[in-house]
Design a protein around this motif. Structure first.
Motif, short mmCIF file in Angstrom:
data_model
loop_
_atom_site.label_atom_id
_atom_site.label_comp_id
_atom_site.label_asym_id
_atom_site.label_seq_id
_atom_site.Cartn_x
_atom_site.Cartn_y
_atom_site.Cartn_z
N GLN A 277 -8.73 -24.53 7.25
CA GLN A 277 -9.63 -23.70 6.45
C GLN A 277 -11.03 -23.67 7.04
O GLN A 277 -11.70 -22.63 7.04
CB GLN A 277 -9.65 -24.22 5.01
N LEU A 278 -11.48 -24.80 7.57
CA LEU A 278 -12.77 -24.83 8.25
C LEU A 278 -12.77 -23.90 9.46
O LEU A 278 -13.72 -23.17 9.70
CB LEU A 278 -13.10 -26.26 8.69
N GLN A 279 -11.68 -23.95 10.21
CA GLN A 279 -11.57 -23.08 11.37
C GLN A 279 -11.55 -21.61 10.95
O GLN A 279 -12.17 -20.76 11.60
CB GLN A 279 -10.30 -23.42 12.16
N ASN A 280 -10.86 -21.33 9.86
CA ASN A 280 -10.78 -19.95 9.39
C ASN A 280 -12.14 -19.45 8.91
O ASN A 280 -12.52 -18.30 9.17
CB ASN A 280 -9.76 -19.86 8.25
N GLU A 281 -12.87 -20.29 8.23
CA GLU A 281 -14.21 -19.91 7.78
C GLU A 281 -15.13 -19.67 8.97
O GLU A 281 -16.06 -18.86 8.90
CB GLU A 281 -14.78 -20.99 6.86
#
Length: 500
Positions: A277-281
């Motif tokens: 999710q961090l990577q996606n954000e």
């Protein structure tokens, strides 16, 4: 390695978000144009939010909108596609040509060939000797349909079949021909037909993939099969076909590593999801969402796959129906039985591959072997689906990538001959939801060399398959590298003559 405590994880998240160079770069990219584009998409998403199911997480907005739009009323809920890799001969199955009996050994007339190209395997033959089938045909069912003696079990369900005798393709060699059937293009890289189904319709069972592939372990490996035939191409990876195997691990890398239990796995996935999710954000890459969805699916499949793979509770009469081979996991017969179980679980698209139909020599012997392996289980699948009330909303498809030539390749006797590849006309059949039963469509000449009535191209078949599932093949598109792609490329018409 011990996971971070929740309080430290939260602090780590904030620090990463506030100070990472990736976020600084992302902020610089939020210019007026991108802001307007994203705002417009956001408004559209809010307008459609009531139409999009809660399980659509992991799809791009375009995919979600596609699934929310109204479409054709579907006749079928699910498909099982029995792909006979290698090109089964129409002469020894369904396309009865009695006049050939009087033409044995004579050369193929130029008026029939019409200058059409041959493969390199027979192009140098001085004579192309005609050869009738070594097997007899009889009429079966109320429809009095001609079927070869090689298919006694299929003959018993012929009144349920819609036989298309006028299929054709431009591809004359195996790999491009199979790739063309499976992806709509002869070159690798496009999404497979099952992936398009998954993209357009999603899944009705959240514990199993929408697209599952089974490959016969007991088939002759005369032509290779590549995983790209059930690949997702440029669609997000959650739409790729998942191959179920017959070994200890039906799905590779699904089981927990040694020393792990279910709680360990769940904890690992929770932290892995946070990292993704961090990577996606940071990057806004929809493939990250697909990856998260796949991890979650894999976790649910740890319970669902062993249950669906277990056929031990099936009564003896079911094994007798499908044939003794159905007790041996991974055989064609066992895969047909497994396919029925997967369809019962509302798996959207099940594909069986059975190799060994490429008979350039010793065709009578080779065809007898192939039909003995597949005939009983194929008919059993029709019977089993029908008695369970599943055939009325399930489409069954049987066929290969092209047909075989009327002339013999190499040596020729009445009991020993081979046939080369023939893309100009060949036979497939469908059964079940949305197609006419006990029906034959299309017609070939006396040599089964040219089509003389109702030609059906590969793209026409694909368009019809999507139509029966409630999809307009011209509307199911995906934008990639500046162009909108679809399964049927820029071709294809629904075969209205076979629709029930």
């Amino acid at each position: 390695m011990q996971p971070l405590p929740k309080d430290k994880m939260a602090h780590h998240d904030d620090t990463f978000k506030l100070h990472s160079p990736e976020f600084s770069a992302l902020n610089r990219k939020l210019d007026r144009r991108n802001f307007l584009l994203r705002s417009a998409s956001g408004l559209g998403a809010m307008a459609l939010s009531s139409l999009i199911s809660s399980n659509a997480r992991g799809n791009t907005l375009e995919e979600q909108i596609m699934k929310a739009l109204p479409s054709i009323a579907p006749k079928a809920k699910r498909v099982v596609y029995l792909f006979m890799s290698g090109g089964p001969s129409q002469f020894e199955t369904f396309d009865y040509k009695p006049k050939l009996a009087n033409l044995f050994g004579q050369g193929l007339p130029d008026s029939v060939r019409k200058g059409q190209r041959l493969t390199g395997m027979s192009a140098n033959q001085a004579v192309l000797p005609l050869v009738p089938s070594a097997y007899k045909f009889n009429q079966y069912g109320k429809t009095k349909t001609w079927v070869s003696d090689l298919l006694p079990y299929t003959a018993q369900v012929v009144d349920d079949l819609c036989i298309v005798k006028s299929m054709f393709t431009e591809q004359i060699n195996h790999d491009p021909a199979i790739t063309f059937f499976q992806t709509g293009h002869q070159l690798p890289g496009r999404p497979s037909i099952g992936s398009w189904m998954s993209y357009g319709l999603g899944s009705e069972n959240q514990n199993l993939p929408a697209f599952i592939v089974l490959v016969s372990k007991d088939a002759s490996k005369d032509q290779p099969l590549y995983a790209r035939l059930w690949g997702n191409g440029f669609l997000s990876s959650e739409h790729q076909g998942v191959q179920f195997r017959s070994g200890k691990d039906p799905v590779l890398f699904l089981n927990n590593p040694e020393g792990y239990d279910g709680q360990d796995r769940q904890q690992m996935l929770e932290y892995l999801t946070k990292l993704n999710q961090l990577q996606n954000e940071t990057w806004g890459d929809p493939e990250v969402d697909a990856r998260i969805a796949q991890y979650e699916m894999a976790y649910r499949m740890q319970t669902s796959v062993p249950e669906v793979m277990d056929t031990s509770k099936e009564p003896d009469e079911v094994f007798e129906l499908y044939g003794e081979g159905s007790r041996d996991k991974g055989t064609y017969a066992a895969n047909c039985l497994l396919a029925r179980k997967l369809l019962e679980k509302d798996v959207r698209f099940v594909q069986l591959y059975h190799q060994g139909w490429d008979h350039h020599g010793s065709l009578p012997k080779g065809m007898a072997h192939q039909c003995k392996q597949t005939d009983k289980a194929t008919a059993a699948l029709i019977i089993d689906l029908k008695r369970r009330g599943l055939l009325e909303d399930t489409l069954v498809v049987w066929g290969g990538e092209f047909g075989r030539t009327v002339y013999s390749q190499g040596k020729l006797t009445k009991d020993d001959y081979g046939r080369d590849h023939h893309p100009r006309c060949f036979t497939m059949w469908m059964a079940g939801a949305g197609v006419k039963s006990g029906f034959s469509y299309g017609e070939t000449d006396d040599f089964s060399y040219n089509i003389i009535k109702n030609p059906v191209h590969v793209h026409d078949f694909q368009a019809t398959l999507l139509h029966l599932m409630g999809i307009d093949h011209e509307q199911l598109t995906y934008k990639y590298q500046g162009r909108r792609f679809r399964l049927t490329d820029v071709h294809g018409q629904v075969i209205k003559g076979i629709l029930a």
